[in-house]
Motif scaffolding. Structure first.
Motif, PDB file in Angstrom:
ATOM      1  N   SER A 106      -0.796  -8.726  11.031  1.00 38.38           N
ATOM      2  CA  SER A 106      -1.073  -7.293  11.127  1.00 38.38           C
ATOM      3  C   SER A 106       0.743  -7.260   9.543  1.00 38.38           C
ATOM      4  CB  SER A 106      -0.484  -6.685  11.706  1.00 38.38           C
ATOM      5  OG  SER A 106       0.656  -7.069  11.729  1.00 38.38           O
ATOM      6  N   LYS A 120       5.822  -2.768   7.528  1.00 40.21           N
ATOM      7  CA  LYS A 120       5.183  -1.348   8.237  1.00 40.21           C
ATOM      8  C   LYS A 120       5.859  -0.205   8.132  1.00 40.21           C
ATOM      9  CE  LYS A 120       2.661  -4.391  11.777  1.00 40.21           C
ATOM     10  NZ  LYS A 120       3.250  -5.042  12.804  1.00 40.21           N
ATOM     11  N   ASP A 164       0.017   1.102   3.731  1.00 41.13           N
ATOM     12  CA  ASP A 164      -0.495   1.862   3.515  1.00 41.13           C
ATOM     13  C   ASP A 164      -1.234   3.418   4.756  1.00 41.13           C
ATOM     14  OD1 ASP A 164      -1.980   0.591   5.329  1.00 41.13           O
ATOM     15  OD2 ASP A 164      -3.458  -0.202   3.755  1.00 41.13           O
ATOM     16  N   SER A 205      -1.956   2.190   7.315  1.00 42.73           N
ATOM     17  CA  SER A 205      -2.598   2.014   8.215  1.00 42.73           C
ATOM     18  C   SER A 205      -2.032   1.815   9.731  1.00 42.73           C
ATOM     19  CB  SER A 205      -3.600   0.749   7.505  1.00 42.73           C
ATOM     20  OG  SER A 205      -2.596   0.388   7.724  1.00 42.73           O
ATOM     21  N   ASN A 211      -3.111  -4.854   0.884  1.00 40.71           N
ATOM     22  CA  ASN A 211      -4.399  -4.026   1.528  1.00 40.71           C
ATOM     23  C   ASN A 211      -5.429  -3.555   0.116  1.00 40.71           C
ATOM     24  OD1 ASN A 211      -4.362  -2.627  -0.496  1.00 40.71           O
ATOM     25  ND2 ASN A 211      -4.051  -1.188   0.835  1.00 40.71           N
TER      26      ASN A 211
END
Ligand SMILES: Cc1cc2nc3c(=O)[nH]c(=O)nc-3n(C[C@H](O)[C@H](O)[C@H](O)COP(=O)(O)OP(=O)(O)OC[C@H]3O[C@@H](n4cnc5c(N)ncnc54)[C@H](O)[C@@H]3O)c2cc1C
Length: 424
Positions: free
Chosen positions: A285, A291, A297, A299, A327
């Protein structure tokens, strides 16, 4: 010695005169260095790279390290030798972003300003998502080509293997080089044949994907390879746990598995698979600091949100991203970055000049799939898994010796001497 709190550190860093760059690059791996070299060649100055590591890795070689063809040391060189002259190297970890103010904060508590930001810190290997894996990785016949430390262990364990179950896994998340989990399996299968232990060996492939390979032209060839080696393929399964004492791996069916689709309200079925050797490809990831940043994004895997053609951030026009952390809906490879970098650099320069972003990335990527010692399929494709070979006069939709030689000798040379210098 006094211990500083995070607050004290950020107050101190704000009061210091803050460094400001025309272009700030986060990550000095394949993508960061390639872009920096190209910016330098285009005469852009006041560029800095935030990169913590002393060492730069050519990761595609780790497949051949695991296969016992190349010593792992050949995949590593000093980072310093690849930072372009005149580009500043900030040896630190980027930790947070303030895109409204144009600032990046680092682990050591410093803050850097930028006019334009390029985000390229690669991806994160989520070993801890497989229970028991971290504890046993590199020991007890469990290894992975996904790190510098454990790729040589793959070879050590394969070389000692005398028959039994050889288990290879692939997660349902995107991974660096989607073919890599299979390449080492085919090398192992070839090795077992050469050693005369194939008849005493069962090779199992458990994949979180719903297909052996997304590109039909390549899949057709791989299906024959799997048949040749008598490999049992189990799709739609994620590795969730390893018990190194019992030598048992547990897999859980993914949402695409027919049993899960038929009974969506029931818990996903799981299977226990005994093994004698296990090659694990971990779930992957975006790094956690990405993140948790405004650049994601949104997700679950947290990739950086970019326009898939211009590579410009979808919300912050002065931010671009490429490589594994982005992404972009294509296979995450160094070959893809080779095509992304020139598009990004030309679009960035157009933006600096107030012009239209005219360069467009088509998703081009390549995955050299080793199918035996001395055999390789050069899988080249663009967005929507469309087969698009680029090597003139060579039929690459088949296993070839010359393409294997290209991977062994040609591509490493091209990487260190041309791509990282902004020349290819
Ligand atoms: C086993 C294996 C086989 C592969 N085979 C192939 C192949 O055959 N062909 C191919 O094209 N590709 C292959 N790849 C994929 C290829 O290596 C990657 O896609 C490519 O290296 C990604 O480049 P990147 O710059 O996005 O990330 P990386 O090259 O991983 O670089 C990321 C950089 O960011 C730095 N970083 C991390 N955190 C921070 C932070 N907080 N702040 C600043 N910097 C940070 C890291 O130290 C690193 O230097 C393979 C990969 C593996 C593991």
């Amino acid at each position: 010695m006094s211990v500083q709190t995070g607050l004290q550190m950020s107050e101190q860093s704000l009061s210091r005169k803050q460094a400001h760059y025309r272009v700030l690059i986060v990550g000095g791996g394949t993508a960061g260095i390639t872009v920096a070299a190209r910016l330098k060649r285009r005469g852009i100055d006041k560029v800095a790279i935030i990169e913590p590591s002393e060492v730069h890795y050519y990761q595609p070689l780790w497949t051949l390290v695991g296969g016992g063809v190349v010593p792992v040391e050949q995949s590593a060189r000093p980072e310093r030798g690849y930072i372009p002259k005149g580009t500043e190297w900030i040896q630190d970890h980027a930790e947070s972003f303030d895109p409204e103010k144009g600032l990046v904060c680092t682990r050591s508590g410093k803050t850097y300003g930028y006019d334009y930001l390029i985000v390229a810190p690669g991806l994160q290997l989520d070993w801890q998502k497989v229970s028991g894996l971290t504890e046993t990785l590199g020991r007890n016949n469990v290894s992975s080509n996904y790190t510098y430390e454990t790729a040589p262990k793959t070879w050590e364990f394969l070389n000692q293997f005398r028959g039994g179950v050889a288990l290879f896994t692939m997660p349902s998340t995107p991974v660096k080089c989607g073919g890599a989990p299979q390449k080492i399996m085919y090398m192992a299968a070839d090795l077992f044949r050469r050693k005369g232990i194939a008849k005493d060996t069962q090779i199992l492939f458990y994949s979180g994907s719903n297909t052996l390979f997304g590109v039909p032209e390549v899949r057709k060839v791989l299906e024959k390879v799997v048949e040749r080696y008598n490999i049992q393929v189990n799709l739609n399964y994620n590795l969730v746990a390893i018990d190194p004492i019992r030598r048992v791996a547990t897999f859980e069916a993914t949402a695409n598995h027919p049993d899960v689709q038929a009974n969506p309200d029931k818990p996903a079925p799981s299977v226990e698979v005994p093994y004698d050797f296990l090659h694990a490809t971990p779930p992957q990831s975006a790094p956690d600091f990405i993140k948790q940043s405004p650049l994601t994004d949104g997700s679950a895997l947290g990739w950086v949100a970019v326009d898939k053609h211009t590579l410009q951030h979808t919300r912050y026009p002065n931010i671009f991203s490429l490589g594994d952390v982005s992404n972009l809906p294509t296979s995450k490879t160094g070959a893809a970055i080779r095509k992304q970098a020139p598009v990004l650099v030309e679009n960035l320069i157009a933006l600096m000049r107030g012009q239209k972003l005219s360069q467009s990335y088509d998703g081009a990527t390549a995955c050299p799939i080793v199918t035996a010692y001395g055999k390789l399929i050069m899988a080249e494709f663009i967005y929507d898994s469309k087969w698009k070979p680029t090597i003139p006069l060579v039929k690459t939709d088949r296993e070839r010796w010359d393409m294997y030689m290209l991977k062994r000798w040609g591509l490493p040379f091209m990487y260190w001497h041309l791509m990282l210098r902004g020349l290819a």
